[in-house]
Design an enzyme around this catalytic site. Structure first.
Site, PDB file in Angstrom:
ATOM      1  N   LYS A  41      16.640  11.816 -23.852  1.00 35.30           N
ATOM      2  CA  LYS A  41      16.615  13.091 -24.574  1.00 35.30           C
ATOM      3  C   LYS A  41      17.226  12.899 -25.958  1.00 35.30           C
ATOM      4  O   LYS A  41      18.346  12.416 -26.093  1.00 35.30           O
ATOM      5  CB  LYS A  41      17.409  14.149 -23.804  1.00 35.30           C
ATOM      6  CG  LYS A  41      17.368  15.523 -24.473  1.00 35.30           C
ATOM      7  CD  LYS A  41      17.933  16.591 -23.553  1.00 35.30           C
ATOM      8  CE  LYS A  41      19.401  16.837 -23.729  1.00 35.30           C
ATOM      9  NZ  LYS A  41      19.760  17.639 -24.912  1.00 35.30           N
ATOM     10  N   ASP A  68      14.698  17.718 -27.677  1.00 36.76           N
ATOM     11  CA  ASP A  68      15.352  18.986 -27.315  1.00 36.76           C
ATOM     12  C   ASP A  68      15.761  19.724 -28.585  1.00 36.76           C
ATOM     13  O   ASP A  68      16.933  19.759 -28.955  1.00 36.76           O
ATOM     14  CB  ASP A  68      16.563  18.669 -26.426  1.00 36.76           C
ATOM     15  CG  ASP A  68      17.211  19.910 -25.847  1.00 36.76           C
ATOM     16  OD1 ASP A  68      16.562  20.977 -25.838  1.00 36.76           O
ATOM     17  OD2 ASP A  68      18.364  19.810 -25.395  1.00 36.76           O
ATOM     18  N   LEU A  69      14.778  20.330 -29.262  1.00 34.87           N
ATOM     19  CA  LEU A  69      15.061  21.007 -30.533  1.00 34.87           C
ATOM     20  C   LEU A  69      15.231  22.516 -30.361  1.00 34.87           C
ATOM     21  O   LEU A  69      15.548  23.216 -31.320  1.00 34.87           O
ATOM     22  CB  LEU A  69      13.949  20.718 -31.550  1.00 34.87           C
ATOM     23  CG  LEU A  69      13.768  19.243 -31.938  1.00 34.87           C
ATOM     24  CD1 LEU A  69      12.700  19.106 -33.013  1.00 34.87           C
ATOM     25  CD2 LEU A  69      15.075  18.628 -32.425  1.00 34.87           C
ATOM     26  N   LYS A  70      14.980  23.024 -29.182  1.00 33.48           N
ATOM     27  CA  LYS A  70      15.167  24.461 -28.871  1.00 33.48           C
ATOM     28  C   LYS A  70      14.628  25.325 -30.015  1.00 33.48           C
ATOM     29  O   LYS A  70      15.366  26.082 -30.665  1.00 33.48           O
ATOM     30  CB  LYS A  70      16.634  24.766 -28.596  1.00 33.48           C
ATOM     31  CG  LYS A  70      17.181  24.018 -27.381  1.00 33.48           C
ATOM     32  CD  LYS A  70      18.539  24.527 -26.966  1.00 33.48           C
ATOM     33  CE  LYS A  70      19.064  23.865 -25.717  1.00 33.48           C
ATOM     34  NZ  LYS A  70      19.478  22.470 -25.900  1.00 33.48           N
ATOM     35  N   ASP A  73      11.369  30.407 -33.988  1.00 31.47           N
ATOM     36  CA  ASP A  73      11.019  30.764 -35.362  1.00 31.47           C
ATOM     37  C   ASP A  73       9.747  31.600 -35.295  1.00 31.47           C
ATOM     38  O   ASP A  73       9.292  31.955 -34.196  1.00 31.47           O
ATOM     39  CB  ASP A  73      10.823  29.467 -36.190  1.00 31.47           C
ATOM     40  CG  ASP A  73      11.111  29.676 -37.684  1.00 31.47           C
ATOM     41  OD1 ASP A  73      10.725  30.737 -38.211  1.00 31.47           O
ATOM     42  OD2 ASP A  73      11.693  28.785 -38.308  1.00 31.47           O
ATOM     43  N   PRO A  75       5.845  32.465 -35.055  1.00 29.20           N
ATOM     44  CA  PRO A  75       4.857  31.702 -34.277  1.00 29.20           C
ATOM     45  C   PRO A  75       4.196  30.575 -35.066  1.00 29.20           C
ATOM     46  O   PRO A  75       4.053  29.453 -34.554  1.00 29.20           O
ATOM     47  CB  PRO A  75       3.841  32.781 -33.853  1.00 29.20           C
ATOM     48  CG  PRO A  75       4.661  34.035 -33.782  1.00 29.20           C
ATOM     49  CD  PRO A  75       5.670  33.933 -34.881  1.00 29.20           C
ATOM     50  N   THR A 124      23.498  27.917 -21.005  1.00 24.96           N
ATOM     51  CA  THR A 124      24.563  27.916 -19.984  1.00 24.96           C
ATOM     52  C   THR A 124      25.930  28.218 -20.594  1.00 24.96           C
ATOM     53  O   THR A 124      26.867  28.526 -19.879  1.00 24.96           O
ATOM     54  CB  THR A 124      24.601  26.562 -19.249  1.00 24.96           C
ATOM     55  OG1 THR A 124      24.461  25.525 -20.209  1.00 24.96           O
ATOM     56  CG2 THR A 124      23.511  26.450 -18.226  1.00 24.96           C
ATOM     57  N   GLN A 194      31.222  21.447 -19.061  1.00 24.60           N
ATOM     58  CA  GLN A 194      30.207  22.059 -18.195  1.00 24.60           C
ATOM     59  C   GLN A 194      30.949  22.784 -17.079  1.00 24.60           C
ATOM     60  O   GLN A 194      31.775  22.194 -16.396  1.00 24.60           O
ATOM     61  CB  GLN A 194      29.271  20.986 -17.608  1.00 24.60           C
ATOM     62  CG  GLN A 194      28.414  20.279 -18.649  1.00 24.60           C
ATOM     63  CD  GLN A 194      27.206  21.102 -19.093  1.00 24.60           C
ATOM     64  OE1 GLN A 194      27.136  22.316 -18.891  1.00 24.60           O
ATOM     65  NE2 GLN A 194      26.257  20.439 -19.729  1.00 24.60           N
ATOM     66  N   GLY A 214      24.255  13.411 -19.675  1.00 22.92           N
ATOM     67  CA  GLY A 214      24.742  12.818 -20.919  1.00 22.92           C
ATOM     68  C   GLY A 214      26.032  12.058 -20.712  1.00 22.92           C
ATOM     69  O   GLY A 214      26.047  10.878 -20.367  1.00 22.92           O
ATOM     70  N   ARG A 215      27.163  12.757 -20.901  1.00 23.95           N
ATOM     71  CA  ARG A 215      28.456  12.081 -20.970  1.00 23.95           C
ATOM     72  C   ARG A 215      28.846  11.234 -19.767  1.00 23.95           C
ATOM     73  O   ARG A 215      29.481  10.182 -19.974  1.00 23.95           O
ATOM     74  CB  ARG A 215      29.544  13.110 -21.312  1.00 23.95           C
ATOM     75  CG  ARG A 215      29.448  13.527 -22.772  1.00 23.95           C
ATOM     76  CD  ARG A 215      30.150  14.813 -23.058  1.00 23.95           C
ATOM     77  NE  ARG A 215      29.485  15.936 -22.418  1.00 23.95           N
ATOM     78  CZ  ARG A 215      29.898  17.184 -22.483  1.00 23.95           C
ATOM     79  NH1 ARG A 215      31.004  17.467 -23.153  1.00 23.95           N
ATOM     80  NH2 ARG A 215      29.220  18.141 -21.883  1.00 23.95           N
TER      81      ARG A 215
END
Ligand code: C5P
Length: 236
Positions: A41, A68-70, A73, A75, A124, A194, A214-215
């Protein structure tokens, strides 16, 4: 167990988050645990620092990329960005479902080259107070479900879900929707920031298709060893 004898399914279910600040650190990690990890990712931090070049470099190792740019904006802008991501050759891209049906439909129509669009519902990091601040009076669960339905009706391929939403979303949408799940902590690692975590095993049993970690891997003194432990746990 070496990577050749490992069932494909375990490798294909782990996505390692390359949450590091530079291309050099990212590629050192990829080299360290390649070919055990098939999916990586690239998020906002690394993409902002290293741009499409890091994506091309990771793809060149033979791995798949979850970008993972979320996106959130108008359309047209989101649709054109989806086209660019398709040309880069990434396999997954995230959008915020709170962008609404028109934005979601535009992204779905713009996807090509086996690119899956994943919808983010409620981050989250948000709690009910966060929803109130932006004028939403639903509880989190109802709001997650509302946004997820909006996304699925508009044709998205999957959802990013907290481990504790997986069961509900799987029951609601069945197997046609991919569930990609961060907030995973093997029993031997620290939760850090988390809050509501599950182990890899628990998340898969709840119905996750992919685990984003990740970590526990990238901050481990020996990342490859952490990957091996997690893959063994997924397989067991
Ligand atoms: O290090 P850790 O395993 O907590 O990393 C989880 C990854 O998943 C991070 O890249 C984080 O941005 C991402 N993520 C998340 N929760 C979400 C969506 C994405 O933790 N709801």
């Amino acid at each position: 167990m070496n990577s050749q004898s490992r069932p494909v399914i375990a490798r294909d279910r782990l996505i390692v988050a390359l949450d590091v600040p530079t291309q050099t650190e990212a590629l050192n990690l990829v080299r360290d645990f390649s070919p055990e990890v098939a999916f990586l990712k690239v998020g906002l931090q690394l993409y902002t620092a290293a741009g499409p070049e890091i994506v091309r470099s990771v793809l060149a190792t033979g791995a798949k990329v979850f970008l993972d740019l979320k996106l959130h904006d108008i359309p047209n802008t989101v649709a054109r960005t989806v086209e660019s991501a398709g040309q880069l050759g990434v396999q997954m891209l995230t959008i915020h479902l709170s962008g609404g049906a028109e934005m979601i439909r535009a992204t779905v129509a713009a996807r090509k080259n086996n690119l899956s669009i994943l919808g983010v519902t409620v981050l989250t990091s948000a709690d009910e107070q966060t929803l109130r601040q932006v004028g939403i009076s639903d509880n989190i669960r109802d709001h997650v479900l509302r946004l997820a339905k909006l996304g699925v009706d508009a044709g998205i391929d999957g959802l990013v879900a907290s481990p504790h939403e997986v069961k509900m979303l799987r029951a609601q949408f069945g197997v046609k929707i991919k569930l990609v799940v961060p907030g995973i902590r093997p029993s031997w690692s620290e939760a850090r920031d988390q809050k509501r975590v599950m182990t890899p095993r628990e998340a898969l049993e709840a119905g996750a298709d992919y685990l984003v970690i990740g970590r526990p891997i990238i901050a481990h003194p020996r990342p490859r060893e952490a990957v091996t432990k997690i893959l063994n746990e997924i397989e067991s």
